[in-house]
Each structure stands twice: as C-alpha cells, then as structure tokens.
Scaffold this motif. Structure first.
Motif: not given
Lengths: 261, 355
Positions: B88, B147, B153, B158, B160, B251, B253, B255
């Motif tokens: 991130y 999140n 975020g 999610q 992303s 990206n 994400n 997840e």
C-alpha cells in the motif's frame, strides 16, 4: 602488578523468599586463579550470574576495573571484558565450532547490517581479520580438526573446550568458569587444567573458577573462597582453607577417623 | 558427484569463507543463473511465466520470513501484513504522489521495516507461541486498518488502488516477460543479501539468539537490538515483495494480504527448511507451483468426476490434495526440502561407495 580487577561489595540477591547471596564480598586480581567452592545451593553460580549481569542483586555493588557494573545489562559487561562458560554447556548447537568462536568476537566487530548484507569490501575484510584471531584460539586449544563440525555433535569434553574458546575470543580480562571439568574423565580434566593455567600465564587473564574437584582446586588455584548458604565463610590460600574448621564443616567433610581410633 | 570437495585445497581464509568453495558448485550456480536469465523467459508461455513471476515475488517475501523464523528464531504469523504495508505504501506513493516505481519499491520496504519494528516490540518480552499470537493480532489489526481507513484504501471495493505499471527510464514493464526480468533481478539481490547476512556477524548473532538467547547475551549480543533488527530486515523483505506484487498486479488489494498468505509463507519456509536460503527457494517454488499444477492436472479429470459444479469442486480438491502432500512431506522429512537435497548430495559425495 597485581592490580584489582573485580570487587564484589556486600552483595545481597534473593528470589522471592529464597536468599541466594547474603552479603558476599570478594576481590579478584589480575593474573590470579580464584576458586569458589561450597556445597550445592551455596550461591556459587548465583554469584557468577550476578557478576556477568544475568541477575541484578538487590543490595551491594559490583565493580569491574573500578566501573560500577551492578545494573548493566549482560552485553555491556561482556564488552567491558568479562567472559564466562556455563555449568551446563551453552554452546550454539547448530552453529559450527568456528562460528561459535567467531560469535565470541561479536563485540570486537563493527560491521553494520548493511555492510553485512553487501559483504564484499568492508565486512569481508573484517571477517577475515577476526578469523585470524579465531584460528589462533583454535590452535591454542588444539581443536583444528573439529573446526567445521556443528557444536551440538561433539562429545561433552570437546564442547567444554569449545566453550572456553568462545569465551577467550572475547579477549576478556576476567574469565568466569562455572565447573569447567564437571563430568570429565581424568585425561580431559588434566587437559583442561593445563589450558586454564596457560590462559592465566600466557594471556594474563584473571580467572574465577567454580569447581567441585578438590584435587583440581588445590593444584591450580591461587586463592580459595568457601561459600555456604549464600555467605562467605572463609577465604585464603588453598592449604589454609583445607585445614579451616569452618570449611571442613560446611563442605569438605571430616577426615575419616584413623583405624582403631 | 555434485559436490566433491576431495582434492580442493584452500590457502586463504577468503577462499575458505567463499559462498561456494567447490569449483563445480560455482559452475552449477552460474549455470542456473544463466538458465533463469537467458533461457527460461524465452521458452515459457505466458501462463507459465505467470507461475515463475509468482514464485519470484513469493521468494522475496519468504526469504524475509526465513530470516526471522529460521535464523533468528522469532515466530511470525503476520508476514502478509508487512507485505500489505509495503504494497500500500508503494501504491500510494506511485498512484497519488506520482513518484517513480523504484522509489515506491524502496519506500514500501523502508516503511514496512519501521512497521516491523513496532510489531516486533512484543518479542522483547515474549517468545514462542505467545509471540505467534502477538503477530497474529498484528495481522488482523493491519487488515482491518487497511480495509477501514479511507485514506489508505480509498473508496474502492476491498480497499483496492489502481497502480500504474513499473517504468524504468522510458521502458514500461507491462508484459509478463518484462516483469519477469525485474522480479528475477530483485530476487537475486534479495537471495545474495541473505546469504551474506547468514555468513557474517549479523547472521551469527541471529542464530545465537535462536539457539541460546541467554548465552548470546552473555557473549555480548544485545538481544533486544538484534531481535528488533531481525523484525526490521524481515519486514523490509516483505515490504519490497508487497510493492513488487502491486506493481506486478497493477493494483493493491487487501485480499492479496490476508492471513492465509501469512500461513502460506510459513509453509514455504517450513517445507523448504528453516534457516536455509536454498531451502527457501525450494519451498517458495514448491508451495507456489503445486496448487497451480494440481489444478491443471485435476482439470483433465473433469469428465470422470460425477459432480455437478465441477469448477468449484476442482478448486476445493486442489487445496485438499495440497494439504495432504504437505503433511506427507513433513512426515517423510521434517527438516524440509533442503535436508532432502543434502541427503542426496551426501549420498553422491562418496558414491559409488557406501561410506
């Protein structure tokens, strides 16, 4: 010439309700072998643990070369020049003998993490320089043949010798040996005694020795201190201590009465 | 055969301390490097290049985890959280602040390292299972924060963030093969750095703390400092891997950084061999490729298995077979693939004689 190395002043150490040390004072000088004897639970190992910073005593002071080390963490005390071996061998089992002794050079080495990761250049030169020192220790202790063997795979007697090597690699001024001959056979004991004398004579290191084998203590130590129940009960040259009634009562035991007497 | 040291004499400490002391081993390693750099990317199709790229990214992360768990003996179940932080950070730096990709890569690593320092603080007081739980908590806190904090975020699903592809000078790395070369280069640097750490003062201090922390401290190793350092370096690796991952995927994400990934990394280092760099390579390749290959194989039996929803059945069976294989492997050789490899090498050392 016999300058003061270590001064333990009136040290008290307790764990909960158990008094391990009760007002112990002692002095150790340069190039002398000081033996500490006493029955199990007398506080011998606790005293060594207090000196090397593993335990911090509740009262009293410990001075090394005039510096107060009572509250210092162990790694700082090691950097000042105090090394030790352990009663139950505490080698790094998965490291080779070479790496074990190289670890003893830790405080003498300066490479930062980045230099270590880059290796070529600074860190490599430093590793090689210290390897030369380590090889001299390996030569001194006659363990050339087991250099690259993992320490955990060695027989007990050799492990004890490697542990001495690791302590020597620190280039200590004071060496604390906690039962260096426990569990050894006669040959191994003789070798170890010879190494200890050589360390003291050739390198001029002060040694504090905990040992149960009175024969060894009589033969190699310059001075003896007897501990019992956390207190120092007597101190003197070996031949003085063996005839001291307090030492005999606490630890050495009465001589068996002569036949017919 | 592979590693005969008979008749090789070393006359300097430098030669004795080299990474590969046997000429044949040097040639073998050089051969593999040449294969990975010059041949492999040109013979693989896109699908298998994807596999190779996944192995490379996972390898960088797993090397970091092995440094922490295998060398320094500090367990962590939150490795994917450090990847998330690195990923991130890189995503935000490149997509919002418009910084070049290599700044994001290093920045992701550095920021993750400081995050690792924070998460590593409990290791000063606790070890073993207790530390595992502390790092598990860090994993969940990180997932939740990424999140739910909008600033990180964004408003996307999610959490992303779309990340522009990596650019080197004027070259945009957007095909699988171009990404392969980037990942390969970073994986090689990461591997060599860990090999170097392992054979110097730093690595010895880590292993000493793992083997006997009390003795290490009494020999002059500042264990608080070195435990935290282990967390920092390990997280740096994870952060770089996370950044690499977001550039690779295009990206960021959440997840991709779930607890399952943390456990996967642990599986890689345990199956590969704790405290072994070569083992980490084996483990990363094995754990990454096995489920993908299993899926390929199971697809062939589609007509044979009488299940209505064949697609999800294969997906689930894949995990069951994967789990079973891992258990089998660990029972056959608990010390991992590296040990298996050493046994083979030792056998051929004296071959054809029994000893």
């Amino acid at each position: 010439m016999n300058e003061m190395l270590l001064e333990v002043q009136n040290v008290y150490l307790s764990f909960g309700g158990v008094q391990a040390l009760r007002g112990v004072s002692l002095e150790a000088r340069k190039s002398e072998i000081l033996a500490i004897i006493g029955p199990n639970g007398a506080g011998k190992t606790s005293l060594i643990n207090a000196v090397c910073g593993h335990y911090h005593p509740q009262r009293g002071r410990i001075l090394f070369k005039g510096i107060d080390i009572t509250r210092l963490p162990p790694h700082r005390i090691a950097a000042l020049g105090v090394a030790r071996t352990f009663q139950n061998v505490a080698l790094f089992r998965d490291m080779t003998v070479l790496d074990n002794i190289m670890l003893g050079r830790h405080v003498k080495m300066k490479s930062n993490p980045l230099a270590c990761a880059l290796y070529w250049g600074l860190a490599q030169r430093e590793e090689i320089r210290h390897r030369e020192v380590v090889e001299r220790i390996i030569d001194f202790l006659e363990i050339e043949h087991i250099r690259k063997v993992p320490a955990g795979a060695l027989p007990y007697g050799l492990q004890k010798r490697v542990e001495l090597g690791r302590a020597l690699a620190l280039e200590p001024e004071l060496l604390l040996l906690d039962e260096p001959m426990a569990g050894m056979n006669l040959d191994e004991k003789e070798d170890m005694a010879r190494f200890i004398l050589d360390v003291q004579e050739e390198l001029g290191i002060g040694i504090i020795l905990i040992e149960h084998d009175m024969g060894v203590v009589m033969d190699i130590s310059d001075r003896v201190i007897v501990l019992d129940l956390g207190e120092k009960i007597c101190e003197g040259r070996p031949e003085e201590v063996v005839s001291d009634p307090r030492a005999i009562k606490a630890y050495l035991g009465e001589a068996i009465a002569p036949k017919g007497g | 055969m592979i590693n005969r040291e008979c008749g090789i004499f070393k006359t300097t400490y430098q030669a004795d301390m080299a990474l590969y002391t046997v000429p044949l081993a040097r040639i073998t390693v050089a051969g593999f490097l040449a294969f990975f750099a010059l041949i492999l990317p040109f013979i693989l199709d896109v699908k298998h290049l994807v596999w190779a790229n996944l192995v490379g990214i996972n390898l960088v992360a797993a090397l970091g985890l092995n440094l922490l768990v295998g060398f320094a003996g500090q367990i962590s179940v939150g490795h994917a959280a450090f990847m998330a932080v690195g990923g991130y950070t890189a995503a935000i730096m490149t997509s919002r602040a418009d910084m070049p990709f290599w700044v994001g890569l290093v920045g992701g690593g550095v920021f993750a390292a400081f995050y690792g320092l924070l998460v590593g603080l409990p290791s000063v007081r606790v070890k073993g299972f207790y530390l595992a739980i502390a790092t598990l908590a860090a994993q969940f806190i990180t997932e939740w924060t990424v999140n739910h904090v909008r600033w990180i975020g964004g408003k996307g699903f999610q959490a992303s963030i779309i990340v522009p592809p990596a650019k080197l000078g004027g070259l945009v790395l957007d095909t699988e093969r171009e990404k392969y070369f980037l990942i390969l280069a970073i994986a090689i640097v990461a591997t060599v750095a860990l090999l170097n750490i392992a054979r110097t003062r730093l690595g010895r201090a880590f292993v000493a703390i793992r083997d006997r922390d009390i003795a290490a401290e009494i020999m002059g190793v500042d264990i608080v400092r070195y435990k935290l350092l282990a967390f920092m370096i390990s997280s740096f690796y994870a952060g770089v891997a996370g950044a690499l991952w977001v550039y690779y995927l295009g990206n960021a994400n959440i997840e991709s950084f779930r607890i399952v990934e943390s456990i996967n990394f642990l599986a890689m280092v345990i199956i590969g061999g704790l405290g072994s760099v070569l083992g980490t390579i084996f483990g990363a390749a094995f754990v990454t490729i096995l489920p993908l290959a299993l899926e390929d194989i199971l697809q062939n039996f589609k007509g044979v298995i009488p299940v209505s929803d064949i697609h999800s059945f294969v997906a689930h069976l894949r995990f069951a077979v994967f789990g079973g294989l891992i258990m089998l492997f660990l029972m056959v050789e608990p010390e991992g693939l590296n040990r298996l490899w050493r046994n083979i090498k030792d056998y051929f050392r004296v071959w054809p004689f029994p000893y």
